[in-house]
Design a protein around this motif. Structure first.
Motif, PDB file in Angstrom:
ATOM      1  N   GLU A  15       0.946  -1.187  -0.002  1.00 19.48           N
ATOM      2  CA  GLU A  15      -0.050   0.089   0.097  1.00 19.48           C
ATOM      3  C   GLU A  15       0.589   1.156   0.098  1.00 19.48           C
ATOM      4  O   GLU A  15       1.968   1.171   0.389  1.00 19.48           O
ATOM      5  N   GLU A  16       0.287   2.413  -0.518  1.00 20.62           N
ATOM      6  CA  GLU A  16       1.293   3.591  -0.538  1.00 20.62           C
ATOM      7  C   GLU A  16       1.755   4.172   0.809  1.00 20.62           C
ATOM      8  O   GLU A  16       3.015   4.427   0.701  1.00 20.62           O
ATOM      9  N   ASP A  17       0.874   3.880   1.712  1.00 24.32           N
ATOM     10  CA  ASP A  17       1.826   4.365   3.030  1.00 24.32           C
ATOM     11  C   ASP A  17       2.986   3.424   3.248  1.00 24.32           C
ATOM     12  O   ASP A  17       3.974   4.135   4.040  1.00 24.32           O
ATOM     13  N   ALA A  18       2.985   2.161   2.912  1.00 23.09           N
ATOM     14  CA  ALA A  18       3.684   1.304   3.638  1.00 23.09           C
ATOM     15  C   ALA A  18       5.187   1.557   2.537  1.00 23.09           C
ATOM     16  O   ALA A  18       6.322   1.514   2.945  1.00 23.09           O
ATOM     17  N   ARG A  19       4.859   1.689   1.079  1.00 23.36           N
ATOM     18  CA  ARG A  19       5.903   2.058   0.467  1.00 23.36           C
ATOM     19  C   ARG A  19       6.661   3.344   0.834  1.00 23.36           C
ATOM     20  O   ARG A  19       7.846   3.324   0.652  1.00 23.36           O
ATOM     21  N   ALA A  20       5.810   4.272   1.192  1.00 22.95           N
ATOM     22  CA  ALA A  20       6.333   5.709   1.357  1.00 22.95           C
ATOM     23  C   ALA A  20       7.281   5.435   2.877  1.00 22.95           C
ATOM     24  O   ALA A  20       8.300   5.808   2.868  1.00 22.95           O
ATOM     25  N   ALA A  21       7.012   4.669   3.658  1.00 27.31           N
ATOM     26  CA  ALA A  21       7.799   4.314   5.041  1.00 27.31           C
ATOM     27  C   ALA A  21       9.003   3.895   4.623  1.00 27.31           C
ATOM     28  O   ALA A  21      10.129   3.978   5.088  1.00 27.31           O
ATOM     29  N   VAL A  22       9.020   2.647   3.382  1.00 26.82           N
ATOM     30  CA  VAL A  22      10.081   2.200   3.154  1.00 26.82           C
ATOM     31  C   VAL A  22      11.215   3.309   2.430  1.00 26.82           C
ATOM     32  O   VAL A  22      12.400   3.199   3.158  1.00 26.82           O
ATOM     33  N   TYR A  23      10.869   4.097   1.886  1.00 23.64           N
ATOM     34  CA  TYR A  23      11.562   5.189   1.197  1.00 23.64           C
ATOM     35  C   TYR A  23      12.091   6.005   2.200  1.00 23.64           C
ATOM     36  O   TYR A  23      13.069   6.743   2.254  1.00 23.64           O
ATOM     37  N   ARG A  24      11.166   6.533   3.055  1.00 26.17           N
ATOM     38  CA  ARG A  24      11.195   7.382   4.203  1.00 26.17           C
ATOM     39  C   ARG A  24      12.648   6.816   5.038  1.00 26.17           C
ATOM     40  O   ARG A  24      13.460   7.523   5.414  1.00 26.17           O
ATOM     41  N   VAL A  25      12.597   5.523   5.574  1.00 29.71           N
ATOM     42  CA  VAL A  25      13.733   5.003   6.401  1.00 29.71           C
ATOM     43  C   VAL A  25      14.887   4.982   5.623  1.00 29.71           C
ATOM     44  O   VAL A  25      16.124   5.250   6.212  1.00 29.71           O
ATOM     45  N   ILE A  26      15.019   4.738   4.216  1.00 32.19           N
ATOM     46  CA  ILE A  26      16.210   4.920   3.415  1.00 32.19           C
ATOM     47  C   ILE A  26      16.637   6.289   3.583  1.00 32.19           C
ATOM     48  O   ILE A  26      17.866   6.513   3.853  1.00 32.19           O
ATOM     49  N   ALA A  27      15.958   7.251   3.414  1.00 31.39           N
ATOM     50  CA  ALA A  27      16.258   8.781   3.321  1.00 31.39           C
ATOM     51  C   ALA A  27      16.666   9.407   4.765  1.00 31.39           C
ATOM     52  O   ALA A  27      17.838  10.026   4.670  1.00 31.39           O
TER      53      ALA A  27
END
Length: 225
Positions: A15-27
């Motif tokens: 889901e979009e929120d979960a994908r965003a969390a993955v990229y957020r933790v990388i950043a």
């Protein structure tokens, strides 16, 4: 058959929120050097080690080994090794010696948990994926560390990778068998705040290279380096 619309997520996407969390933790992952007092919850530490152990590895060799340092004297000994190499590294940097000595490069004494990560012994028996690239054991170990780093950031804990030490002397300190080789000292713990940008950028030591100079299409990137 027409190519899929690139704006349409794969049917297997989170889901979009979960994908965003993955990229957020990388950043927002940071190589942390500043820690505040406080033990790491054992359940959280187990989750971090679970994340490390579920990293990809070439030929499924799983070459990583972790040593949890709980002895105060051993922690002091590791700190002494790192300090010795910090001074030697500064001297090897020539004109940047003073700038390097001003950097905080470790948090060994302050962090809540200290781990030594090593490549296991007898790695030569793993040929799958390593016949022409034997260094893939190290690459696999680095994947485990990165998994742990991202998980630590998601848990709100800081983690720092220290690689300034004599590997043979560190191996002796923690009783590694012949053939095993340490690759990292990991400092994990609570922090007052995460750096807003990588510390070496904030200190003016280096800056992140733009993607355009690192990525080429069908040939080496035009930067030439």
């Amino acid at each position: 058959m027409n190519a899929p619309d690139p704006l349409t997520p794969s049917e297997h996407a989170y889901e979009e929120d979960a994908r965003a969390a993955v990229y957020r933790v990388i950043a927002e992952r940071r190589d942390m050097r500043h820690f505040r007092p406080g033990a790491v919850d054992p359940a959280v530490l187990r989750r971090l080690l679970w994340a490390a152990h579920h990293a990809p590895s070439v030929g499924y060799m799983q070459p990583w080994r972790f040593v949890r340092v709980t002895d105060a004297a051993l922690r002091d000994g590791i700190h002494a090794l790192v300090e010795e190499e910090r001074i030697a590294t500064a001297r090897a940097l020539g004109e940047r010696e003073e700038a390097f000595m001003r950097l905080k490069v470790e948090g060994i004494r302050e962090c809540g948990e200290l781990l030594v990560v090593a490549l296991c012994a007898d790695r030569e028996r793993h040929v799958f994926g390593r016949r022409t690239l034997p260094e893939m054991d190290l690459v696999s170990c680095a994947c485990a560390i990165q998994n742990m780093w991202l998980a630590a950031r998601a848990e709100g804990l800081g983690m720092g990778w220290v690689s300034i030490f004599d590997p043979d002397r560190l191996a002796a300190l923690v009783g590694m068998p012949d053939g095993a080789r340490p690759v990292a000292v990991l400092c994990i713990g609570h922090v007052e705040a995460f750096y807003p940008a990588p510390m070496l950028e904030l200190e003016g030591w280096a800056s992140r290279l733009p993607e355009d100079v690192l990525i080429g299409e069908n040939r080496w990137p035009e930067s030439g380096t």
